[in-house]
Design a protein around this motif. Structure first.
Motif, mmCIF file in Angstrom:
data_model
loop_
_atom_site.group_PDB
_atom_site.id
_atom_site.type_symbol
_atom_site.label_atom_id
_atom_site.label_comp_id
_atom_site.label_asym_id
_atom_site.label_seq_id
_atom_site.Cartn_x
_atom_site.Cartn_y
_atom_site.Cartn_z
ATOM 1 N N PRO A 297 0.834 -1.211 0.000
ATOM 2 C CA PRO A 297 0.000 0.000 0.000
ATOM 3 C C PRO A 297 0.866 1.256 0.000
ATOM 4 O O PRO A 297 1.917 1.294 0.646
ATOM 5 C CB PRO A 297 -0.802 -0.114 1.298
ATOM 6 N N GLY A 298 0.442 2.276 -0.733
ATOM 7 C CA GLY A 298 1.221 3.501 -0.854
ATOM 8 C C GLY A 298 1.642 4.092 0.485
ATOM 9 O O GLY A 298 2.767 4.567 0.633
ATOM 10 N N GLY A 299 0.750 4.042 1.474
ATOM 11 C CA GLY A 299 1.050 4.599 2.787
ATOM 12 C C GLY A 299 2.007 3.754 3.611
ATOM 13 O O GLY A 299 2.395 4.142 4.715
ATOM 14 N N ARG A 300 2.402 2.601 3.085
ATOM 15 C CA ARG A 300 3.330 1.722 3.809
ATOM 16 C C ARG A 300 4.719 1.657 3.166
ATOM 17 O O ARG A 300 5.638 1.085 3.736
ATOM 18 C CB ARG A 300 2.760 0.303 3.890
ATOM 19 N N VAL A 301 4.875 2.251 1.963
ATOM 20 C CA VAL A 301 6.160 2.159 1.269
ATOM 21 C C VAL A 301 7.257 2.868 2.063
ATOM 22 O O VAL A 301 8.286 2.265 2.389
ATOM 23 C CB VAL A 301 6.070 2.713 -0.168
ATOM 24 N N VAL A 302 7.069 4.133 2.369
ATOM 25 C CA VAL A 302 8.098 4.869 3.111
ATOM 26 C C VAL A 302 8.287 4.285 4.512
ATOM 27 O O VAL A 302 9.433 4.073 4.933
ATOM 28 C CB VAL A 302 7.809 6.385 3.134
ATOM 29 N N PRO A 303 7.220 3.970 5.265
ATOM 30 C CA PRO A 303 7.454 3.335 6.570
ATOM 31 C C PRO A 303 8.256 2.034 6.468
ATOM 32 O O PRO A 303 9.115 1.772 7.310
ATOM 33 C CB PRO A 303 6.039 3.083 7.106
ATOM 34 N N LEU A 304 8.004 1.229 5.443
ATOM 35 C CA LEU A 304 8.784 0.002 5.258
ATOM 36 C C LEU A 304 10.257 0.337 5.054
ATOM 37 O O LEU A 304 11.134 -0.266 5.677
ATOM 38 C CB LEU A 304 8.249 -0.791 4.058
ATOM 39 N N LEU A 305 10.527 1.315 4.212
ATOM 40 C CA LEU A 305 11.914 1.709 3.966
ATOM 41 C C LEU A 305 12.557 2.308 5.214
ATOM 42 O O LEU A 305 13.754 2.130 5.446
ATOM 43 C CB LEU A 305 11.985 2.669 2.782
ATOM 44 N N VAL A 306 11.760 2.997 6.039
ATOM 45 C CA VAL A 306 12.276 3.544 7.301
ATOM 46 C C VAL A 306 12.655 2.400 8.245
ATOM 47 O O VAL A 306 13.729 2.413 8.855
ATOM 48 C CB VAL A 306 11.245 4.488 7.961
ATOM 49 N N VAL A 307 11.792 1.394 8.366
ATOM 50 C CA VAL A 307 12.095 0.239 9.235
ATOM 51 C C VAL A 307 13.369 -0.434 8.767
ATOM 52 O O VAL A 307 14.243 -0.771 9.566
ATOM 53 C CB VAL A 307 10.908 -0.741 9.269
ATOM 54 N N LEU A 308 13.487 -0.633 7.464
ATOM 55 C CA LEU A 308 14.692 -1.271 6.930
ATOM 56 C C LEU A 308 15.933 -0.412 7.183
ATOM 57 O O LEU A 308 16.996 -0.952 7.513
ATOM 58 C CB LEU A 308 14.518 -1.535 5.429
ATOM 59 N N THR A 309 15.797 0.884 7.051
ATOM 60 C CA THR A 309 16.912 1.787 7.315
ATOM 61 C C THR A 309 17.309 1.728 8.785
ATOM 62 O O THR A 309 18.500 1.662 9.119
ATOM 63 C CB THR A 309 16.544 3.225 6.921
ATOM 64 N N ALA A 310 16.314 1.749 9.664
ATOM 65 C CA ALA A 310 16.600 1.715 11.104
ATOM 66 C C ALA A 310 17.243 0.406 11.527
ATOM 67 O O ALA A 310 18.022 0.373 12.481
ATOM 68 C CB ALA A 310 15.311 1.950 11.894
ATOM 69 N N ALA A 311 16.946 -0.677 10.823
ATOM 70 C CA ALA A 311 17.460 -1.991 11.200
ATOM 71 C C ALA A 311 18.853 -2.270 10.643
ATOM 72 O O ALA A 311 19.466 -3.279 11.024
ATOM 73 C CB ALA A 311 16.494 -3.076 10.732
ATOM 74 N N ARG A 312 19.341 -1.385 9.789
ATOM 75 C CA ARG A 312 20.674 -1.636 9.193
ATOM 76 C C ARG A 312 21.756 -1.588 10.264
ATOM 77 O O ARG A 312 21.711 -0.777 11.167
ATOM 78 C CB ARG A 312 20.970 -0.579 8.137
ATOM 79 N N PRO A 313 22.745 -2.473 10.129
ATOM 80 C CA PRO A 313 23.846 -2.484 11.102
ATOM 81 C C PRO A 313 24.709 -1.247 10.970
ATOM 82 O O PRO A 313 24.769 -0.583 10.002
ATOM 83 C CB PRO A 313 24.630 -3.743 10.765
#
Length: 167
Positions: A151-167
């Motif tokens: 969903p469009g409203g979840r694209v940026v949040p998904l990328l934020v979660v992935l960014t936050a989880a990066r080592p």
């Protein structure tokens, strides 16, 4: 900060905004313009003591689709919330195959058949299990028979979660 200092700062920002040929700040350069904006918003609502969290993004996917999104929440609200409510959503992202499926869907592979053709994602039954988990957690929705999208409203949040989880 006194009234005169605040007015001077606002005038400085207005001048910067009105300057001809002004370039947008580049990632990794300059001051913390998003952070400063958040702090100004918090000061306006009288919530500077507790603070807040802001995440935002403007992205263009490999498929050409673009998304712009921002979200902010006061720290007090986060600290009072039941964090267990987020467990299902985070758990859905906690499997390498699910993350791969999300990446492939964002990249343009939208049907179950296209996803099943990928190497190392499991059997068709396993793929459907992962797709159900992601759909149940709100990271995916179906757009037709066997077609999925983030969903469009979840694209940026998904990328934020992935960014936050990066080592």
């Amino acid at each position: 900060m006194g009234l005169e200092e605040r007015v001077a700062e606002l005038e400085r920002r207005l001048t910067a905004l009105e300057a001809p040929n002004r370039e947008a700040p580049h990632l990794g350069e300059g001051d913390f313009w998003a952070l400063e904006g958040l702090k100004a918003q918090l000061a306006d609502v009288g919530s500077a003591a507790g603070g807040g969290v802001l995440y935002t993004g403007a992205v263009r996917m490999p498929t050409g689709e673009g998304y712009e999104w921002q979200y902010g929440v006061l720290t007090e609200s986060l600290m009072e919330a039941d964090w267990a409510d987020t467990a299902e959503s985070l758990a859905a992202l906690g499997h390498p195959v699910r993350l791969r499926l999300l990446r492939e869907i964002l990249g343009g592979r939208r049907t179950a058949a296209e996803l099943a053709a990928l190497d190392e994602v499991g059997t068709t039954g396993q793929i459907y299990h992962h797709l159900r988990q992601l759909t149940g957690a709100g990271w995916l929705h179906t757009t037709g028979r066997g077609r999925y999208e983030v969903p469009g409203g979840r694209v940026v949040p998904l990328l934020v979660v992935l960014t936050a989880a990066r080592p």
